[in-house]
Design an enzyme around this catalytic site. Structure first.
Site, PDB file in Angstrom:
ATOM      1  N   ARG A 104       0.855  -1.270   0.023  1.00 18.06           N
ATOM      2  CA  ARG A 104       0.046  -0.119   0.084  1.00 18.06           C
ATOM      3  C   ARG A 104       0.920   1.151  -0.101  1.00 18.06           C
ATOM      4  O   ARG A 104       1.668   1.426   0.901  1.00 18.06           O
ATOM      5  CB  ARG A 104      -0.815  -0.068   1.370  1.00 18.06           C
ATOM      6  N   HIS A 131      -7.012   0.895  -6.738  1.00 18.80           N
ATOM      7  CA  HIS A 131      -7.470  -0.134  -5.504  1.00 18.80           C
ATOM      8  C   HIS A 131      -8.293  -1.249  -6.145  1.00 18.80           C
ATOM      9  O   HIS A 131      -9.358  -1.486  -5.854  1.00 18.80           O
ATOM     10  CB  HIS A 131      -8.174   0.773  -4.357  1.00 18.80           C
ATOM     11  N   GLN A 134     -10.165  -3.882  -3.579  1.00 25.36           N
ATOM     12  CA  GLN A 134     -11.327  -3.452  -3.445  1.00 25.36           C
ATOM     13  C   GLN A 134     -12.328  -3.610  -4.331  1.00 25.36           C
ATOM     14  O   GLN A 134     -13.516  -4.067  -4.103  1.00 25.36           O
ATOM     15  CB  GLN A 134     -11.223  -1.951  -3.120  1.00 25.36           C
ATOM     16  N   ASP A 219     -16.758   7.493  -2.150  1.00 25.08           N
ATOM     17  CA  ASP A 219     -15.831   7.316  -1.319  1.00 25.08           C
ATOM     18  C   ASP A 219     -15.402   8.477  -0.470  1.00 25.08           C
ATOM     19  O   ASP A 219     -16.295   9.537  -0.748  1.00 25.08           O
ATOM     20  CB  ASP A 219     -14.467   6.899  -2.263  1.00 25.08           C
ATOM     21  N   CYS A 259     -16.442   1.492   0.093  1.00 23.26           N
ATOM     22  CA  CYS A 259     -15.180   0.848   0.439  1.00 23.26           C
ATOM     23  C   CYS A 259     -14.792   0.880   1.925  1.00 23.26           C
ATOM     24  O   CYS A 259     -14.332   0.068   2.585  1.00 23.26           O
ATOM     25  CB  CYS A 259     -14.132   1.127  -0.701  1.00 23.26           C
ATOM     26  N   ARG A 287     -13.569  -8.551   1.321  1.00 24.58           N
ATOM     27  CA  ARG A 287     -12.483  -8.293   1.179  1.00 24.58           C
ATOM     28  C   ARG A 287     -11.323  -9.497   1.436  1.00 24.58           C
ATOM     29  O   ARG A 287     -10.658 -10.141   0.840  1.00 24.58           O
ATOM     30  CB  ARG A 287     -12.032  -7.239   1.976  1.00 24.58           C
TER      31      ARG A 287
END
Ligand code: CP
Ligand code: NVA
Length: 306
Positions: A104, A131, A134, A219, A259, A287
Site C-alpha cells: 500500500r 485500488h 477493493q 468514497d 469501500c 475483502r
C-alpha cells in the site's frame, strides 16, 4: 517463470476476474461451513504499508492464516525502505524470502518498480492511482446479491480518485456502463478515461448519474495524502453527498457500496449505511474472501479452479 502480479484489474483477463469472484464465493462458503482449507501452508506474504489501513491489513493477514500461511507486516518506519534503501534492492531481497508481497503506497510507480524486480507476485493494496483488491470485493458483493453485472449501469459519486479509477477499469473488464458525477477539476485520471472510451460518462449532477442505476458507490472526499485540502474539498463536494433521496432515483433494486472508512454527514448521510439498499458490511467482509481467492490464484495456482 516470471511472477504474475496484480497491480491493476487489467493484469487479469475478464475470465480470470470472473473466476476469482466465483472462487471468492466458494472460499466464503467453505469458511462458513467450518471446512479447513490450507493450500498456502508454509507460504509467507510480506505486507508493506506506507499508508494506514484496517480492512486491507486484516483481510490479507487473516486470509493468509486461514489458508495455512503467515503474513508479515512491514512499515517503512521500521525497515530500511523508510531510510532510503532503493525499492529495487528491497524487491530483490524481500522476494527471495517471501512468496508474495502486498504493497500500500502513494505513487503507483513504487509498485511497478518493486514488481519489476520481484521474483514473486506483487499485489496492489492501494496506490494513489488504483485500488483493485477493493473492486474484487465490490464485484463479489454485487454478484452474490444480483448475479452478473454485465450490461448494468453503475454510478460513481464524488471524487475521481483511486477507487473511481478502479471502477473505470472494472467497467471495461466486467462489461458495465459507468457514470461518474464529480465537481469540475476532480475528474478521474485522463489516462484511465481514455482507455475506457464510451464506457464511462462524466456528468456534474449526481441525480443524472444515479437515474436508473443498478449500483451506486462513493468514497471519502479527502483521500490519504490529501489531508491539507480537507477544508476546500468539504465545501466543494457538498452537493455530492449520497443519501436516501438520491438513491430513490436509482433502479428499485439498486445496491449501495462504500469501500470504507465512511464519513457520515460528508460523502454519505448519517443513515445511509443502515438503509436496506446498503451492503457495505458484506462488501467489507468480502475483502477477506476475494483476496484469499487472489492469493491462491497467484501463489498456488494449482488449487485454483477458475
Ligand atoms: N477499504 C479499505 O481499503 O480499507 P482500509 O483503508 O481500512 O484498508
Ligand atoms: N480513496 C481512499 C480509499 C481508502 C480505502 C484513500 O485513498 O484514502
Amino acid at each position: 517463470m516470471s511472477a504474475r502480479h496484480f497491480l491493476s484489474l487489467m493484469d487479469c483477463t475478464p475470465q480470470e476476474l470472473l473466476g476469482l469472484i466465483r472462487r471468492g464465493i466458494e472460499l466464503k462458503n467453505l469458511r462458513n461451513r467450518g471446512v479447513l482449507f490450507e493450500p498456502l501452508k508454509n507460504r509467507v506474504l510480506g505486507m508493506i504499508f506506507e499508508k494506514a489501513s484496517t480492512r486491507t491489513r486484516l483481510s490479507f493477514e487473516a486470509g493468509m492464516i486461514q489458508l495455512g500461511g503467515q503474513a508479515i507486516f512491514l512499515s517503512p518506519r521500521d525497515t530500511q525502505l523508510g531510510r532510503g534503501e532503493p525499492i529495487s534492492d528491497c524487491a530483490i531481497v524481500m522476494s527471495r524470502m517471501l512468496d508474495a508481497v502486498m504493497i500500500r503506497t502513494f505513487a503507483h510507480s513504487t509498485l511497478s518498480e518493486f514488481a519489476a524486480h520481484s521474483r514473486v507476485p506483487v499485489i496492489n493494496g492501494l496506490s494513489d492511482d488504483l485500488h483493485p483488491c477493493q473492486l474484487l470485493a465490490d464485484m463479489q458483493t454485487f454478484f452474490e446479491q444480483r448475479g452478473s453485472i454485465q450490461g448494468k449501469t453503475v454510478a460513481w459519486i464524488g471524487d475521481g480518485n483511486n477507487m473511481c479509477n478502479s471502477y473505470i477499469e472494472a467497467a471495461q473488464q466486467f462489461d458495465f456502463q459507468l457514470r461518474v458525477a464529480c465537481p469540475e477539476g476532480y475528474e478521474p485520471n485522463a489516462k484511465f478515461l481514455a482507455q475506457a472510451g464510451d464506457r464511462v460518462t462524466i456528468v456534474r449532477d449526481p441525480r443524472e448519474a444515479v437515474a436508473g442505476a443498478h449500483l451506486v458507490s462513493t468514497d471519502v472526499w479527502t483521500s490519504m495524502g490529501q489531508e491539507e485540502e480537507t477544508a476546500k474539498r468539504l465545501a466543494l463536494f457538498k452537493p455530492y453527498q449520497v443519501n436516501r433521496a438520491l438513491l430513490d432515483l436509482a433502479a428499485t433494486d439498486v445496491l449501495f457500496l462504500h469501500c470504507l472508512p465512511a464519513h457520515r454527514g460528508e460523502e454519505i448521510s448519517e443513515d445511509l449505511l443502515d438503509d436496506p439498499r446498503s451492503v457495505a458490511w458484506d462488501q467489507a467482509e468480502n475483502r477477506l474472501h476475494a483476496q484469499k481467492a487472489l492469493l491462491e490464484f497467484l501463489v498456488e495456482p494449482a488449487y485454483h479452479h477458475a
